[in-house]
Write a protein that holds these residues in place. Structure first.
Motif, PDB file in Angstrom:
ATOM      1  N   HIS A  11      48.579  37.565  54.147  1.00  0.00           N
ATOM      2  CA  HIS A  11      48.677  38.193  52.825  1.00  0.00           C
ATOM      3  C   HIS A  11      49.049  39.665  52.938  1.00  0.00           C
ATOM      4  N   ARG A 120      43.527  35.238  44.220  1.00  0.00           N
ATOM      5  CA  ARG A 120      43.990  36.540  44.708  1.00  0.00           C
ATOM      6  C   ARG A 120      44.842  37.240  43.655  1.00  0.00           C
ATOM      7  N   THR A 149      36.426  40.054  49.766  1.00  0.00           N
ATOM      8  CA  THR A 149      36.880  38.664  49.617  1.00  0.00           C
ATOM      9  C   THR A 149      38.380  38.617  49.865  1.00  0.00           C
ATOM     10  N   THR A 150      39.182  39.015  48.901  1.00  0.00           N
ATOM     11  CA  THR A 150      40.635  39.046  49.103  1.00  0.00           C
ATOM     12  C   THR A 150      41.125  40.452  49.460  1.00  0.00           C
ATOM     13  N   SER A 152      41.352  42.776  47.129  1.00  0.00           N
ATOM     14  CA  SER A 152      41.971  43.302  45.912  1.00  0.00           C
ATOM     15  C   SER A 152      41.235  44.518  45.347  1.00  0.00           C
ATOM     16  N   GLN A 179      37.896  32.686  54.647  1.00  0.00           N
ATOM     17  CA  GLN A 179      39.149  32.354  53.972  1.00  0.00           C
ATOM     18  C   GLN A 179      38.999  31.077  53.156  1.00  0.00           C
ATOM     19  N   HIS A 182      36.292  31.885  47.423  1.00  0.00           N
ATOM     20  CA  HIS A 182      36.373  33.035  46.510  1.00  0.00           C
ATOM     21  C   HIS A 182      35.256  32.924  45.493  1.00  0.00           C
TER      22      HIS A 182
END
Length: 183
Positions: A11, A120, A149-150, A152, A179, A182
């Protein structure tokens, strides 16, 4: 504690985040998840003290001396009132004292919805322009949060820190969500 060679996830290769490096020593599962939840949702200072120790132990000596300032991921004031405390601020203040560096608060401009259960892309949209830093920042900034988590949230805050003068921003969190999970 051994250090792993830095690497970018898929990502981060596709969309480079606002932070240059992430230090996240633990996985958010089992006992670590229970400890974080006890700290975050029940304001347990004992659990928080353990988390600060675990985060500090997961940072290399060079990383511990690197930042000019720590910036905790801020809660919106309404959510902080509901919860009774701001967990990232609590962690950052104690970690800054331990490392001998300053800490600066950022502001959450919008009362964003909870990130739990969002993809995401939804997380990124939810946090766009959510943070503001009102003081001029020094060149080296480390962001502090309990769980990544992601990435963001840390990405959105990193962008705000760069707008406030930071040249290099690292993301520091106690634990990383495995991974595909979420929460």
């Amino acid at each position: 504690m051994g250090q792993l060679k830095p690497r970018r996830c898929g990502h981060c290769l596709a969309q480079v985040p606002g932070f240059s490096l992430a230090h996240v020593p633990l996985r958010y599962e089992d006992e670590v998840a229970a400890l974080v939840q006890r700290f975050k949702f029940h304001a347990s200072p004992r659990a928080g003290a353990v988390l600060v120790e675990l985060l500090a132990a997961g940072l290399s000596r060079p990383a511990q001396g690197w930042p000019d300032v720590l910036v905790p991921v801020p809660l919106h004031p309404r959510r902080a009132r509901e919860r009774g405390f701001d967990q990232a601020s609590w962690l950052a203040r104690r970690l800054a004292t331990r490392l001998g560096c300053a800490w600066v608060t950022a502001k959450r401009e919008r009362d964003t919805r909870s990130q739990r259960g969002l993809t995401r892309r939804e997380r990124q949209a939810n946090l766009r322009h959510a943070f503001r830093v009102e003081t001029l920042l020094p060149p080296r900034v480390a962001l502090v949060d309990d769980v990544m988590t992601t990435g963001s949230t840390l990405d959105a805050l990193a962008v705000a820190c760069r707008r406030a003068g930071a040249e290099t921003v690292e993301a520091w969190a106690v634990a990383r969500t495995p991974q595909g999970k979420h929460w």
